[in-house]
Design an enzyme around this catalytic site. Structure first.
Site, mmCIF file in Angstrom:
data_model
loop_
_atom_site.group_PDB
_atom_site.id
_atom_site.type_symbol
_atom_site.label_atom_id
_atom_site.label_comp_id
_atom_site.label_asym_id
_atom_site.label_seq_id
_atom_site.Cartn_x
_atom_site.Cartn_y
_atom_site.Cartn_z
ATOM 1 N N GLY A 94 -14.240 6.273 5.083
ATOM 2 C CA GLY A 94 -13.205 7.100 5.251
ATOM 3 C C GLY A 94 -13.319 7.867 6.664
ATOM 4 O O GLY A 94 -14.459 7.668 7.445
ATOM 5 N N ASP A 95 -12.403 8.508 6.960
ATOM 6 C CA ASP A 95 -12.354 9.452 8.352
ATOM 7 C C ASP A 95 -12.844 10.841 7.930
ATOM 8 O O ASP A 95 -12.164 11.320 6.788
ATOM 9 C CB ASP A 95 -11.274 9.177 9.061
ATOM 10 C CG ASP A 95 -11.206 7.864 9.653
ATOM 11 O OD1 ASP A 95 -12.054 7.664 10.378
ATOM 12 O OD2 ASP A 95 -9.781 7.272 9.721
ATOM 13 N N GLU A 115 0.779 -1.161 0.008
ATOM 14 C CA GLU A 115 0.036 -0.078 0.043
ATOM 15 C C GLU A 115 1.017 1.245 -0.051
ATOM 16 O O GLU A 115 1.697 1.260 0.677
ATOM 17 C CB GLU A 115 -0.949 0.059 1.245
ATOM 18 C CG GLU A 115 -1.827 1.078 1.258
ATOM 19 C CD GLU A 115 -2.915 0.943 2.280
ATOM 20 O OE1 GLU A 115 -3.361 0.042 2.507
ATOM 21 O OE2 GLU A 115 -2.963 2.049 3.210
ATOM 22 N N HIS A 138 -13.540 -1.846 15.290
ATOM 23 C CA HIS A 138 -13.445 -0.220 15.075
ATOM 24 C C HIS A 138 -13.786 0.527 16.250
ATOM 25 O O HIS A 138 -14.863 0.343 16.846
ATOM 26 C CB HIS A 138 -14.366 0.065 13.657
ATOM 27 C CG HIS A 138 -14.226 1.311 13.328
ATOM 28 N ND1 HIS A 138 -14.874 2.393 14.108
ATOM 29 C CD2 HIS A 138 -13.350 1.633 12.237
ATOM 30 C CE1 HIS A 138 -14.506 3.662 13.114
ATOM 31 N NE2 HIS A 138 -13.824 3.321 12.014
ATOM 32 N N ALA A 153 -23.587 6.277 3.352
ATOM 33 C CA ALA A 153 -23.650 6.440 4.691
ATOM 34 C C ALA A 153 -22.501 5.518 5.290
ATOM 35 O O ALA A 153 -22.094 5.489 6.334
ATOM 36 C CB ALA A 153 -24.957 6.157 5.697
ATOM 37 N N ASP A 212 -19.735 -5.006 14.785
ATOM 38 C CA ASP A 212 -18.670 -4.500 13.710
ATOM 39 C C ASP A 212 -18.450 -5.864 12.884
ATOM 40 O O ASP A 212 -18.152 -5.703 11.511
ATOM 41 C CB ASP A 212 -17.306 -4.571 14.666
ATOM 42 C CG ASP A 212 -16.261 -3.439 13.849
ATOM 43 O OD1 ASP A 212 -16.891 -2.634 13.245
ATOM 44 O OD2 ASP A 212 -15.154 -3.620 14.087
HETATM 45 P P1 FAD Z 1 -17.452 0.862 7.842
HETATM 46 O O1 FAD Z 1 -17.344 -0.436 7.512
HETATM 47 O O2 FAD Z 1 -18.744 1.897 7.117
HETATM 48 O O3 FAD Z 1 -17.723 0.981 9.399
HETATM 49 C C1 FAD Z 1 -17.377 2.214 10.301
HETATM 50 C C2 FAD Z 1 -18.029 1.982 11.540
HETATM 51 O O4 FAD Z 1 -19.369 2.125 11.408
HETATM 52 C C3 FAD Z 1 -17.821 0.488 12.157
HETATM 53 O O5 FAD Z 1 -17.883 0.780 13.289
HETATM 54 C C4 FAD Z 1 -18.999 -0.203 11.775
HETATM 55 O O6 FAD Z 1 -19.362 -1.364 12.639
HETATM 56 C C5 FAD Z 1 -20.103 1.164 11.820
HETATM 57 N N1 FAD Z 1 -21.286 0.618 11.146
HETATM 58 C C6 FAD Z 1 -21.039 0.737 9.796
HETATM 59 N N2 FAD Z 1 -22.607 0.580 9.303
HETATM 60 C C7 FAD Z 1 -23.252 0.900 10.511
HETATM 61 C C8 FAD Z 1 -24.731 0.759 10.548
HETATM 62 N N3 FAD Z 1 -25.451 0.531 9.485
HETATM 63 N N4 FAD Z 1 -25.130 0.718 11.738
HETATM 64 C C9 FAD Z 1 -24.427 0.992 12.771
HETATM 65 N N5 FAD Z 1 -22.871 0.933 12.605
HETATM 66 C C10 FAD Z 1 -22.556 0.926 11.493
HETATM 67 N N6 FAD Z 1 -9.275 6.310 5.385
HETATM 68 C C11 FAD Z 1 -9.257 6.940 4.382
HETATM 69 O O7 FAD Z 1 -9.604 8.066 4.777
HETATM 70 N N7 FAD Z 1 -8.585 6.755 3.239
HETATM 71 C C12 FAD Z 1 -7.987 5.512 3.082
HETATM 72 O O8 FAD Z 1 -7.277 5.506 1.868
HETATM 73 C C13 FAD Z 1 -8.014 4.535 3.825
HETATM 74 N N8 FAD Z 1 -7.530 3.199 3.789
HETATM 75 C C14 FAD Z 1 -7.759 2.300 4.703
HETATM 76 C C15 FAD Z 1 -7.321 0.960 4.570
HETATM 77 C C16 FAD Z 1 -7.464 -0.014 5.166
HETATM 78 C C17 FAD Z 1 -6.931 -1.481 5.059
HETATM 79 C C18 FAD Z 1 -8.431 0.169 6.508
HETATM 80 C C19 FAD Z 1 -8.182 -1.023 7.605
HETATM 81 C C20 FAD Z 1 -8.461 1.431 6.774
HETATM 82 C C21 FAD Z 1 -8.393 2.610 5.909
HETATM 83 N N9 FAD Z 1 -9.004 3.732 6.108
HETATM 84 C C22 FAD Z 1 -8.898 4.696 4.979
HETATM 85 C C23 FAD Z 1 -9.566 4.214 7.329
HETATM 86 C C24 FAD Z 1 -11.062 4.066 7.444
HETATM 87 O O9 FAD Z 1 -11.765 5.066 6.463
HETATM 88 C C25 FAD Z 1 -11.554 4.370 8.733
HETATM 89 O O10 FAD Z 1 -11.272 3.369 9.570
HETATM 90 C C26 FAD Z 1 -13.178 4.652 9.001
HETATM 91 O O11 FAD Z 1 -13.325 4.982 9.939
HETATM 92 C C27 FAD Z 1 -13.906 3.387 8.698
HETATM 93 O O12 FAD Z 1 -14.125 2.965 7.462
HETATM 94 P P2 FAD Z 1 -14.832 1.576 6.908
HETATM 95 O O13 FAD Z 1 -14.510 1.292 5.766
HETATM 96 O O14 FAD Z 1 -14.191 0.177 7.735
HETATM 97 O O15 FAD Z 1 -16.247 1.971 7.452
#
Ligand code: FAD
Length: 292
Positions: A109-110, A18, A153, A127, A162
């Site tokens: 994303g964050d 990465e 998370h 969302a 999660d």
């Molecule tokens: P999601 O899978 O949507 O989950 C986020 C949180 O919300 C989890 O706790 C989940 O349980 C909860 N959740 C989701 N849907 C619901 C629902 N319907 N009801 C209740 N809770 C819910 N960030 C960047 O900005 N750019 C990047 O390029 C990037 N690359 C990454 C690569 C990897 C391998 C990893 C592990 C992380 C990366 N991140 C990146 C960080 C990531 O964007 C953050 O960790 C973000 O906070 C969560 O993204 P996610 O895709 O896991 O979100």
């Protein structure tokens, strides 16, 4: 007796790397130096991150498109839901498809730090990552990877939520998860057990982050356990980058070796755009450049 614990590793593993999109010309040169050095190790894919708050849309695209154009590597573009409508995301995805990019790492994303750390969906946006996966799949037949969290998370309502969320992302069409970095193999293997018990059979690649800067890792760790022995290993090295880098490679290689012993054959490296650590770890795992 006297045989190195690495001696038995035959290199029968797959690796992926990465990178992040460079901000300056100097960083661009560093990235391409890293890509050039790591390419001979034949990674199964290389991915390029998307800046927090969607701030690197153009730079991520330019980097991924250049990898697709100028190398034989298989690039994967990270894409997030932050600060973008579904239509804007569809446009970015279309551009990737047209550039021959077939693999997206789909993330929620964050939020930008200015938003106080709380994710607020764009009024016309996605969302969560699961929604993004479904949207991308409806648009093109992308290969999609998603994020997984062995130590849960930080925003998750519970461990089970999660896990259910990971399952939703895979059910929506993702075929692989890549984990947040971790240093406790127990945490990873406990998570794998739960994943299997939940009926998930997609590969869960461990995300390996060599500790190039221990102070920063401690700051960023969130839910990630920093084992006491690791803390001790890096004691007093915060101001000594040379020895720290050498210790980091050994520590990361040892983490991978223990994962290998537990059956892991697929490793994802957070390179931070530097080849040395990832290359050294691959070398210790028995991975060698393919003859051109
Ligand atoms: P999601 O899978 O949507 O989950 C986020 C949180 O919300 C989890 O706790 C989940 O349980 C909860 N959740 C989701 N849907 C619901 C629902 N319907 N009801 C209740 N809770 C819910 N960030 C960047 O900005 N750019 C990047 O390029 C990037 N690359 C990454 C690569 C990897 C391998 C990893 C592990 C992380 C990366 N991140 C990146 C960080 C990531 O964007 C953050 O960790 C973000 O906070 C969560 O993204 P996610 O895709 O896991 O979100």
């Amino acid at each position: 007796a006297g045989v190195s614990p690495f001696a038995e590793l035959p290199g029968d593993i797959a690796v992926s790397f990465e990178f992040f999109p460079p901000k300056t010309e100097k960083m661009d040169a560093q990235l391409w130096d890293a890509i050039t050095q790591l390419a001979p190790l034949s990674p199964s894919f290389v991915s390029v991150t998307y800046g927090a708050g969607g701030s690197t849309r153009e730079r991520t695209h330019a980097t991924v498109a250049r990898i697709a154009r100028e190398t034989d590597l298989r690039p994967a573009a990270h894409l997030t839901c932050v600060a973008a409508s579904k239509a804007e995301i569809a446009e970015v995805a279309d551009q990737y498809w047209q550039a021959g990019v077939r693999h997206i790492v789909a993330l929620r994303g964050d939020p930008p730090p200015a938003d106080g750390g709380t994710f607020v969906p764009h009024p016309e946006g996605y969302a969560s990552a699961a929604d993004l996966v479904a949207g991308l799949k409806a648009q093109h037949d992308f290969e999609i990877s998603v994020a997984a969290y062995p130590e849960v998370h930080p925003e998750a309502l519970s461990d089970q939520h999660d896990l259910d969320n990971l399952k939703r992302k895979l059910d929506a069409g993702a075929t692989r998860a890549i984990t947040q970095f971790f240093y406790s193999t127990d945490a990873y293997f406990r998570f794998l057990d739960k994943v299997l018990a939940a009926g998930i059979d997609a590969p869960i690649l461990p995300g390996i982050m060599p500790v190039t800067n221990f102070a920063a890792i401690r700051r960023m760790s969130g839910n990630t356990e920093i084992p006491g022995w690791l803390e001790t290993m890096f004691e007093g090295l915060d101001e000594r980058p040379g020895p720290r880098a050498l210790v980091a490679a050994v520590a990361a290689a040892d983490l991978c070796r223990r994962l290998y012993e537990g059956g892991v054959r697929d490793f994802h490296f957070y390179t931070l755009n530097r080849a040395e650590q990832a290359y050294a770890v691959c070398q210790l795992l028995g991975v060698r450049p393919k003859e051109a």
